[in-house]
Design a protein around this motif. Structure first.
Motif, PDB file in Angstrom:
ATOM      1  N   THR A 382       2.880  24.658  -5.348  1.00  0.00           N
ATOM      2  CA  THR A 382       2.240  23.951  -4.238  1.00  0.00           C
ATOM      3  C   THR A 382       1.387  22.803  -4.739  1.00  0.00           C
ATOM      4  O   THR A 382       1.437  21.684  -4.208  1.00  0.00           O
ATOM      5  N   MET A 383       0.590  23.043  -5.787  1.00  0.00           N
ATOM      6  CA  MET A 383      -0.242  21.970  -6.340  1.00  0.00           C
ATOM      7  C   MET A 383       0.608  20.851  -6.928  1.00  0.00           C
ATOM      8  O   MET A 383       0.288  19.667  -6.792  1.00  0.00           O
ATOM      9  N   GLY A 384       1.713  21.222  -7.555  1.00  0.00           N
ATOM     10  CA  GLY A 384       2.596  20.202  -8.091  1.00  0.00           C
ATOM     11  C   GLY A 384       3.222  19.346  -7.002  1.00  0.00           C
ATOM     12  O   GLY A 384       3.322  18.124  -7.135  1.00  0.00           O
ATOM     13  N   ALA A 385       3.637  19.993  -5.895  1.00  0.00           N
ATOM     14  CA  ALA A 385       4.232  19.249  -4.787  1.00  0.00           C
ATOM     15  C   ALA A 385       3.208  18.332  -4.126  1.00  0.00           C
ATOM     16  O   ALA A 385       3.512  17.183  -3.780  1.00  0.00           O
ATOM     17  N   ILE A 386       1.981  18.829  -3.934  1.00  0.00           N
ATOM     18  CA  ILE A 386       0.929  18.007  -3.331  1.00  0.00           C
ATOM     19  C   ILE A 386       0.625  16.799  -4.210  1.00  0.00           C
ATOM     20  O   ILE A 386       0.520  15.660  -3.731  1.00  0.00           O
ATOM     21  N   SER A 387       0.503  17.045  -5.503  1.00  0.00           N
ATOM     22  CA  SER A 387       0.200  15.951  -6.422  1.00  0.00           C
ATOM     23  C   SER A 387       1.318  14.910  -6.415  1.00  0.00           C
ATOM     24  O   SER A 387       1.056  13.704  -6.345  1.00  0.00           O
ATOM     25  N   THR A 388       2.578  15.352  -6.457  1.00  0.00           N
ATOM     26  CA  THR A 388       3.704  14.420  -6.463  1.00  0.00           C
ATOM     27  C   THR A 388       3.737  13.583  -5.187  1.00  0.00           C
ATOM     28  O   THR A 388       3.957  12.368  -5.219  1.00  0.00           O
ATOM     29  N   CYS A 389       3.517  14.240  -4.047  1.00  0.00           N
ATOM     30  CA  CYS A 389       3.528  13.526  -2.773  1.00  0.00           C
ATOM     31  C   CYS A 389       2.436  12.463  -2.736  1.00  0.00           C
ATOM     32  O   CYS A 389       2.684  11.316  -2.336  1.00  0.00           O
ATOM     33  N   LEU A 390       1.238  12.816  -3.171  1.00  0.00           N
ATOM     34  CA  LEU A 390       0.136  11.863  -3.154  1.00  0.00           C
ATOM     35  C   LEU A 390       0.375  10.722  -4.136  1.00  0.00           C
ATOM     36  O   LEU A 390       0.011   9.568  -3.868  1.00  0.00           O
ATOM     37  N   LEU A 391       0.994  11.025  -5.261  1.00  0.00           N
ATOM     38  CA  LEU A 391       1.288   9.970  -6.233  1.00  0.00           C
ATOM     39  C   LEU A 391       2.285   8.964  -5.665  1.00  0.00           C
ATOM     40  O   LEU A 391       2.179   7.762  -5.919  1.00  0.00           O
ATOM     41  N   VAL A 392       3.245   9.455  -4.892  1.00  0.00           N
ATOM     42  CA  VAL A 392       4.193   8.546  -4.246  1.00  0.00           C
ATOM     43  C   VAL A 392       3.467   7.645  -3.257  1.00  0.00           C
ATOM     44  O   VAL A 392       3.717   6.437  -3.180  1.00  0.00           O
ATOM     45  N   VAL A 393       2.533   8.225  -2.487  1.00  0.00           N
ATOM     46  CA  VAL A 393       1.751   7.436  -1.533  1.00  0.00           C
ATOM     47  C   VAL A 393       0.934   6.379  -2.271  1.00  0.00           C
ATOM     48  O   VAL A 393       0.862   5.211  -1.851  1.00  0.00           O
ATOM     49  N   LEU A 394       0.329   6.760  -3.387  1.00  0.00           N
ATOM     50  CA  LEU A 394      -0.449   5.804  -4.175  1.00  0.00           C
ATOM     51  C   LEU A 394       0.432   4.675  -4.691  1.00  0.00           C
ATOM     52  O   LEU A 394       0.049   3.500  -4.653  1.00  0.00           O
ATOM     53  N   GLY A 395       1.619   5.026  -5.198  1.00  0.00           N
ATOM     54  CA  GLY A 395       2.500   4.010  -5.732  1.00  0.00           C
ATOM     55  C   GLY A 395       3.001   3.054  -4.668  1.00  0.00           C
ATOM     56  O   GLY A 395       3.007   1.833  -4.864  1.00  0.00           O
ATOM     57  N   VAL A 396       3.389   3.585  -3.514  1.00  0.00           N
ATOM     58  CA  VAL A 396       3.898   2.734  -2.441  1.00  0.00           C
ATOM     59  C   VAL A 396       2.800   1.824  -1.903  1.00  0.00           C
ATOM     60  O   VAL A 396       3.020   0.638  -1.638  1.00  0.00           O
ATOM     61  N   SER A 397       1.597   2.360  -1.754  1.00  0.00           N
ATOM     62  CA  SER A 397       0.500   1.556  -1.192  1.00  0.00           C
ATOM     63  C   SER A 397       0.031   0.464  -2.135  1.00  0.00           C
ATOM     64  O   SER A 397      -0.668  -0.464  -1.719  1.00  0.00           O
ATOM     65  N   SER A 398       0.402   0.539  -3.415  1.00  0.00           N
ATOM     66  CA  SER A 398       0.002  -0.509  -4.363  1.00  0.00           C
ATOM     67  C   SER A 398       0.943  -1.702  -4.335  1.00  0.00           C
ATOM     68  O   SER A 398       0.641  -2.735  -4.940  1.00  0.00           O
ATOM     69  N   LEU A 399       2.087  -1.579  -3.647  1.00  0.00           N
ATOM     70  CA  LEU A 399       3.015  -2.704  -3.547  1.00  0.00           C
ATOM     71  C   LEU A 399       2.402  -3.797  -2.680  1.00  0.00           C
ATOM     72  O   LEU A 399       1.815  -3.507  -1.638  1.00  0.00           O
ATOM     73  N   PRO A 400       2.531  -5.065  -3.070  1.00  0.00           N
ATOM     74  CA  PRO A 400       1.890  -6.154  -2.312  1.00  0.00           C
ATOM     75  C   PRO A 400       2.271  -6.176  -0.842  1.00  0.00           C
ATOM     76  O   PRO A 400       1.431  -6.431   0.019  1.00  0.00           O
ATOM     77  N   SER A 401       3.547  -5.915  -0.528  1.00  0.00           N
ATOM     78  CA  SER A 401       3.978  -5.975   0.868  1.00  0.00           C
ATOM     79  C   SER A 401       3.319  -4.894   1.705  1.00  0.00           C
ATOM     80  O   SER A 401       3.082  -5.082   2.907  1.00  0.00           O
ATOM     81  N   VAL A 402       3.008  -3.742   1.085  1.00  0.00           N
ATOM     82  CA  VAL A 402       2.329  -2.654   1.804  1.00  0.00           C
ATOM     83  C   VAL A 402       0.826  -2.897   1.826  1.00  0.00           C
ATOM     84  O   VAL A 402       0.168  -2.676   2.846  1.00  0.00           O
ATOM     85  N   THR A 403       0.285  -3.352   0.698  1.00  0.00           N
ATOM     86  CA  THR A 403      -1.149  -3.625   0.632  1.00  0.00           C
ATOM     87  C   THR A 403      -1.577  -4.635   1.689  1.00  0.00           C
ATOM     88  O   THR A 403      -2.668  -4.529   2.264  1.00  0.00           O
ATOM     89  N   ALA A 404      -0.710  -5.611   1.959  1.00  0.00           N
ATOM     90  CA  ALA A 404      -1.050  -6.650   2.936  1.00  0.00           C
ATOM     91  C   ALA A 404      -1.227  -6.090   4.345  1.00  0.00           C
ATOM     92  O   ALA A 404      -1.886  -6.707   5.182  1.00  0.00           O
ATOM     93  N   THR A 405      -0.654  -4.922   4.623  1.00  0.00           N
ATOM     94  CA  THR A 405      -0.763  -4.326   5.961  1.00  0.00           C
ATOM     95  C   THR A 405      -1.955  -3.392   6.091  1.00  0.00           C
ATOM     96  O   THR A 405      -2.215  -2.876   7.178  1.00  0.00           O
ATOM     97  N   LEU A 406      -2.671  -3.147   4.987  1.00  0.00           N
ATOM     98  CA  LEU A 406      -3.786  -2.204   4.986  1.00  0.00           C
ATOM     99  C   LEU A 406      -5.116  -2.942   5.017  1.00  0.00           C
ATOM    100  O   LEU A 406      -5.263  -4.006   4.402  1.00  0.00           O
ATOM    101  N   SER A 407      -6.082  -2.367   5.713  1.00  0.00           N
ATOM    102  CA  SER A 407      -7.451  -2.885   5.629  1.00  0.00           C
ATOM    103  C   SER A 407      -8.050  -2.453   4.300  1.00  0.00           C
ATOM    104  O   SER A 407      -7.517  -1.571   3.612  1.00  0.00           O
ATOM    105  N   TRP A 408      -9.172  -3.076   3.950  1.00  0.00           N
ATOM    106  CA  TRP A 408      -9.807  -2.724   2.682  1.00  0.00           C
ATOM    107  C   TRP A 408     -10.247  -1.262   2.682  1.00  0.00           C
ATOM    108  O   TRP A 408     -10.112  -0.570   1.672  1.00  0.00           O
ATOM    109  N   ARG A 409     -10.720  -0.775   3.817  1.00  0.00           N
ATOM    110  CA  ARG A 409     -11.146   0.620   3.901  1.00  0.00           C
ATOM    111  C   ARG A 409      -9.958   1.563   3.730  1.00  0.00           C
ATOM    112  O   ARG A 409     -10.061   2.585   3.035  1.00  0.00           O
ATOM    113  N   GLU A 410      -8.827   1.223   4.330  1.00  0.00           N
ATOM    114  CA  GLU A 410      -7.633   2.060   4.190  1.00  0.00           C
ATOM    115  C   GLU A 410      -7.131   2.058   2.749  1.00  0.00           C
ATOM    116  O   GLU A 410      -6.786   3.114   2.203  1.00  0.00           O
ATOM    117  N   PHE A 411      -7.105   0.872   2.139  1.00  0.00           N
ATOM    118  CA  PHE A 411      -6.632   0.784   0.763  1.00  0.00           C
ATOM    119  C   PHE A 411      -7.544   1.566  -0.184  1.00  0.00           C
ATOM    120  O   PHE A 411      -7.066   2.285  -1.068  1.00  0.00           O
TER     121      PHE A 411
END
Length: 499
Positions: A382-411
């Motif tokens: 369970t901890m491994g799955a949670i960590s992997t899922c969150l890491l994917v979210v972190l990686g996707v949100s660091s892409l410029p096209s995704v970052t541009a859609t986020l507010s500073w607080r969300e990022f």
């Protein structure tokens, strides 16, 4: 868009007969066109058509000047851009700004007399880096051919594919260089209108460096890759000593365990490397926070090593995501009750008569492995799955096209709050996997730690450094410094003033 066809028409600044006096064939003066919004593009190739399409979509009237505007195939391709295809001289007659979208080898064949007093935007690139005492960039060479023109280097960092696909590289920086401030200002306006960000690099001589930019191979990735590779090699050597050399020395059998190098050792090493790399994404921010509190200001520069470390956190995070994904895939392939029996329910042992010869049997004890996880195994997965899922979210949100859609607080919430949850979940994943051995077993020569133990060292250091910063008095003081407060200053900026 009907008037933006292959050639001139009654609404075109260029007359049908090739004149540019603004009078159509019946003697009537045609409607005027804003000359500041007219651009000529020399070159009907892929890049010329791509930048013409982007200019048309940005509200400009574009004339593509070709040496042979009557070619049927070119007419069809240009029609799709919304620009007007015409001869080079006719296009230059009505435009003050000219984009030279041909290679350096074709500069000598341009209509030089018609390029005088124009703003020339050189978009060409080199195929290799050129150096030497007599080296001139493409833009400098063009300026030498047409000394009466104002040459500006720009757009060479944008590909034709990116220009044709709308905002794929929106907000990307476009580097400009030129010796004429008014020309660079005009080109900067065009860059902004196309949805990009102009960056002035100085005189035309800087075009040498600008033309080298597309030739650079992942400059921001070299150091992070070297760091991660160094960590990998260090941990791989430790794993080799721990799981092969030391155990074989103890048993006296040097033929054991070498087959595990390709999969088991590799999987262990990339798992530890991933969790170390994730920790190294947050350690520099913690060190920076303590330095700011120690100095009592945010206005003093960090040491260069820390500044470089802070700048490569994104690359470290993406490399870590790749390693963690690889570890998850390999683990799924070989995670069995036989390999990791301590995270499964205890096997059932039975006595069975085994035939060992023609008329001979032997009683042997056989273990029937249980495929159900015990409580520690379920928490481990369970901890491994949670960590992997969150890491994917972190990686996707660091892409410029995704970052541009986020507010500073969300990022900040994703990269900081969820990032720390991912780090703690990854550490918990390691703890639950090796709980049985974590504090009861030592590795090489019974003195060195085992893999699951030293995997936790960087996360443990990060958590210990983070805890004091969570205390309200410390956090409030740090946030006050980051809002502009300076200790021992006669101008103490409080609250949001001075930000």
């Amino acid at each position: 868009m009907d008037n933006m066809s292959f050639g001139a028409d009654s609404m075109d600044p260029i007359r049908v007969n090739g004149n540019a006096n603004g009078v159509v064939g019946d003697g009537k003066r045609k409607p005027t066109v804003n000359s500041d919004k007219i651009v000529a593009v020399l070159g009907s190739g892929d890049y010329g058509r791509a930048i013409s399409r982007r200019l048309v979509n940005s509200g400009y009237t574009v004339y593509i000047g070709s040496r042979d505007p009557n070619r049927g195939k070119i007419k069809t391709l240009v029609r799709q851009t919304g620009a007007t295809l015409t001869g080079q001289e006719a296009a230059l007659a009505v435009a003050k700004v000219v984009i030279v979208a041909v290679g350096r080898d074709h500069y000598d064949f341009l209509p030089m007399t018609h390029l005088r007093d124009k703003i020339l935007i050189d978009v060409s690139n080199n195929t290799e880096r050129r150096r030497g005492p007599h080296y001139r960039s493409n833009a400098e060479y063009l300026q030498g051919l047409v000394t009466e023109a104002k040459v500006v280097k720009g757009f060479n960092v944008l590909s034709a594919y990116a220009l044709e696909n709308g905002g794929l590289q929106g907000s990307k920086e476009v580097f400009l260089a030129g010796d004429h401030a008014d020309a660079k200002m005009k080109v900067s306006d065009i860059v902004r209108s196309m949805g990009f960000h102009p960056v002035d690099w100085g005189s035309l001589q800087a075009s040498r460096d600008i033309e080298d930019v597309p030739l650079k191979f992942m400059p921001s990735w070299k150091r992070p890759v070297a760091v991660v590779f160094g960590i990998f090699v260090f941990i791989w050597i430790l794993a080799l000593f721990s799981f092969q050399i030391c155990r074989n020395l103890a048993s006296g059998n040097w033929h054991e365990r070498w087959k595990h190098l390709a999969m088991q050792n590799f999987n262990r090493v990339i798992a530890i490397t991933a969790i170390w790399t994730l920790s190294f994404c947050y350690l520099p921010g913690l060190i920076a926070a303590y330095i700011q509190m120690w100095r009592g200001t945010k206005y003093s520069r960090f040491p260069k090593w820390l500044d470089d470390w802070l700048k490569m956190r994104k690359q470290l995070g993406l490399l870590m995501l790749g390693l963690a994904s690889m570890h998850a895939c390999i683990s799924v392939a070989y995670l069995t009750p036989q390999m990791t029996s301590w995270v499964y329910e205890a096997p059932t042992k039975i006595q069975a008569e085994v035939i060992v010869g023609v008329n001979t049997t032997s009683t042997k004890s056989i273990s029937i492995y249980n495929s159900e996880f015990n409580w520690r195994g379920e928490l481990f997965l369970t901890m491994g799955a949670i960590s992997t899922c969150l890491l994917v979210v972190l990686g996707v949100s660091s892409l410029p096209s995704v970052t541009a859609t986020l507010s500073w607080r969300e990022f900040t919430f994703i990269q900081s709050k969820l990032g720390w949850v991912a780090l703690i979940a990854a550490a918990s994943h390691d703890i639950f996997l090796a709980w049985h051995y974590m504090f009861l077993y030592w590795g090489c020569f019974r003195t060195l730690p085992i893999g699951p133990q030293y995997a936790l060292y960087p996360p443990f250091i990060a958590v210990i450094m983070k805890i004091p910063l969570l205390l309200p008095p410390v956090d409030n003081y740090l946030q006050k410094i980051r809002r502009g407060y300076e200790r021992n200053s006669q101008y103490e900026i409080r609250g949001s003033e001075g930000v």
